[in-house]
Motif scaffolding. Structure first.
Motif, mmCIF file in Angstrom:
data_model
loop_
_atom_site.group_PDB
_atom_site.id
_atom_site.type_symbol
_atom_site.label_atom_id
_atom_site.label_comp_id
_atom_site.label_asym_id
_atom_site.label_seq_id
_atom_site.Cartn_x
_atom_site.Cartn_y
_atom_site.Cartn_z
ATOM 1 N N ASP A 213 0.844 -1.163 -0.045
ATOM 2 C CA ASP A 213 -0.026 -0.050 -0.043
ATOM 3 C C ASP A 213 0.970 1.162 0.048
ATOM 4 N N PRO A 214 0.549 2.185 -0.817
ATOM 5 C CA PRO A 214 1.454 3.433 -0.980
ATOM 6 C C PRO A 214 1.416 4.376 0.360
ATOM 7 N N GLU A 215 0.536 3.916 1.127
ATOM 8 C CA GLU A 215 0.476 5.105 2.331
ATOM 9 C C GLU A 215 0.924 4.331 3.773
ATOM 10 N N ASN B 186 6.001 13.035 2.831
ATOM 11 C CA ASN B 186 4.758 12.401 2.866
ATOM 12 C C ASN B 186 5.051 11.247 3.756
ATOM 13 N N PRO B 187 4.840 11.595 5.114
ATOM 14 C CA PRO B 187 5.204 10.425 6.090
ATOM 15 C C PRO B 187 4.152 9.320 6.084
ATOM 16 N N TYR B 188 4.378 8.303 6.618
ATOM 17 C CA TYR B 188 3.667 6.851 6.639
ATOM 18 C C TYR B 188 2.278 7.250 7.290
ATOM 19 N N LYS B 189 1.390 6.508 7.082
ATOM 20 C CA LYS B 189 0.133 6.105 7.753
ATOM 21 C C LYS B 189 0.045 4.964 8.291
ATOM 22 N N LEU B 190 -0.647 4.873 9.572
ATOM 23 C CA LEU B 190 -0.722 3.506 10.330
ATOM 24 C C LEU B 190 -2.249 3.024 9.686
ATOM 25 N N THR B 191 -1.987 1.681 9.561
ATOM 26 C CA THR B 191 -3.226 0.760 9.094
ATOM 27 C C THR B 191 -4.222 1.045 10.056
ATOM 28 N N LYS B 192 -5.633 1.153 9.589
ATOM 29 C CA LYS B 192 -6.517 1.089 10.525
ATOM 30 C C LYS B 192 -6.552 0.289 11.844
ATOM 31 N N ASN B 193 -7.031 0.779 12.731
ATOM 32 C CA ASN B 193 -7.090 -0.180 14.052
ATOM 33 C C ASN B 193 -5.633 -0.356 15.004
#
Ligand SMILES: Cc1ncc(COP(=O)(O)O)c(C=O)c1O
Length: 311
Positions: free
Chosen positions: A8-10, A179-186
Motif C-alpha cells: 500500500d503506498p501510504e 509524505n510521512p507514513y500512515k498507520l493501518t486502521k485499528n
C-alpha cells in the motif's frame, strides 16, 4: 516459491486488496511482514486466509510490542517471528523467537533448532534422542541474559518511539514534498523500527534523493534510503535454477524472466526510490531532537535549489 504481493503506498505494508489475485490452488500460507515496525492489516489478511483455508505467519521481526486493537502483532495469526539481531528494537547480538498458540508446532520448531532432539509433544514413541532433521541454531544463555535485560527497557523505549514519531510526523507533514507514513486502521501502537517518509524530489527543486540524504546527514541526522526491491534480487535466479526447485516446479514456473514478470510490484518499486528512513534509535532522542530534525528537513526544502548547485 515465494510469490510477492505489492504494498500500500501510504502504510507501506502488504496491500490486502492485492492478495486474493495471487492465491492459487498451490498457495499454502500468507506471510505478512510488519515492515519498519508498522503493523500490516491483519484483520483483512486473516479474513482472506480463512476464506481460502491458508495459514498465516507474521514476520514481526521489526515490530516488537506493536499492536492492533490492543493485541500484539506476532500473536494475531498461526505464528509470529521476531528478530533480536543487533539493529532491532530488542537487540541481543543475533537470535530470534517464534511464538504460536499451536503447541505441536512450537514443539516441532524447538526440536528443529536443537539438532532435531525430542521436545515436548515431539517425544512420542520415536526411539532415540534425535527424532527429526534439525539445525543447531540455539541462543546461548549469555544472549538470553542480555535479552532479559533489554526486555525491561523495551516497553518504555517503545512508548518513547511512538511519542516522538507522532510528534515528528506532526512537525514535517506540512513540508512540501515530505509524505510521512500512515498507520493501518485499528493500529493502537507501532514499534517504529524505522521512521519512514516518502521524499518527492519535484517539490525540492528536483534535488535527487541521495543528495537530500547527504544534506540531512550533514545536518547531523542519521538516515538512509532504505531497502532495494526484494522481488528482483539475484538470489531468486539461483533458487529457480536449483536442483530442488527443478524437482518441484514446472519448467515455465522456473523461467526467471517470467518470474520477474509475474511478481512485479510497481508501488513497492516507487517506494524504494522515494523512501527516507530514520533509524529507531533516533526516536529515542528528546523532543528538542525531533524539533531539530524537522527544522533540518524544512531548511533543506527552503534551500534545495542552492544545495542542488553545490553538492
Ligand atoms: C523484516 C525482517 N524479517 C526477517 C529478518 C531476519 O531476522 P534475523 O536477522 O534475526 O534472522 C529481519 C532482520 O534481520 C527483518 O528485518
Amino acid at each position: 516459491m515465494p510469490v510477492f504481493v505489492d504494498v500500500d503506498p501510504e502504510t507501506y505494508q502488504i496491500d490486502p486488496e492485492k492478495i486474493e489475485e495471487k492465491i492459487t490452488s498451490r498457495t499454502r500460507a500468507i506471510l505478512p511482514v510488519h515492515i519498519l515496525g508498522l503493523p500490516a492489516d491483519m484483520e483483512r489478511i486473516n479474513k482472506i486466509a480463512k476464506k481460502h483455508n491458508l495459514i498465516v505467519i507474521e514476520d514481526a521481526c521489526q515490530a516488537h510490542l506493536a499492536e492492533i486493537n490492543g493485541k500484539k502483532v506476532g500473536t494475531l495469526s498461526n505464528a509470529g517471528c521476531f528478530s533480536f539481531q543487533n539493529s532491532k528494537n530488542l537487540p541481543i547480538g543475533e537470535g530470534g523467537a517464534i511464538v504460536s498458540d499451536d503447541d505441536d508446532f512450537i514443539d516441532s520448531a524447538s526440536s528443529f533448532h536443537d539438532f532435531g532432539r525430542a521436545y515436548g509433544n515431539m517425544v512420542g514413541d520415536v526411539s532415540g534422542q534425535y527424532i527429526k532433521v534439525g539445525t543447531k541454531s540455539r541462543l546461548t544463555d549469555y544472549q538470553a541474559a542480555i535479552g532479559l535485560a533489554q526486555l525491561k527497557r523495551l516497553e518504555g523505549q517503545t512508548e518513547k518511539r511512538n511519542r516522538n514519531a507522532e510528534y515528528l510526523k506532526s512537525k514535517i507533514i506540512n513540508i512540501p514534498g515530505i509524505n510521512p507514513y500512515k498507520l493501518t486502521k485499528n493500529v493502537t501502537r507501532a514499534a517504529f523500527h524505522l521512521f519512514p517518509f516518502r521524499y518527492k524530489a519535484a517539490q525540492f527543486q528536483n534535488l535527487p534523493r541521495n543528495k537530500f540524504l547527504e544534506a540531512l546527514k550533514a545536518e547531523g541526522v542519521p538516515c538512509s534510503g532504505g531497502y532495494t526491491t526484494l522481488n528482483t534480487m539475484p538470489y531468486l535466479k539461483d533458487a529457480l535454477s536449483s536442483k530442488i526447485f527443478k524437482a518441484f516446479y514446472a519448467k515455465e514456473k522456473l523461467d526467471f524472466n517470467n518470474y520477474i514478470e509475474e511478481n512485479k510490484c510497481p508501488v513497492n518499486d516507487l517506494l524504494c526510490k522515494e523512501m527516507v528512513w530514520l533509524p529507531q534509535n533516533v526516536l529515542l532522542g528528546t523532543k528538542q531532537d525531533m524539533d531539530n530534525i524537522a527544522e533540518a528537513i524544512a531548511g533543506i526544502q527552503s534551500y534545495s535549489g542552492e544545495i542542488k548547485g553545490k553538492i
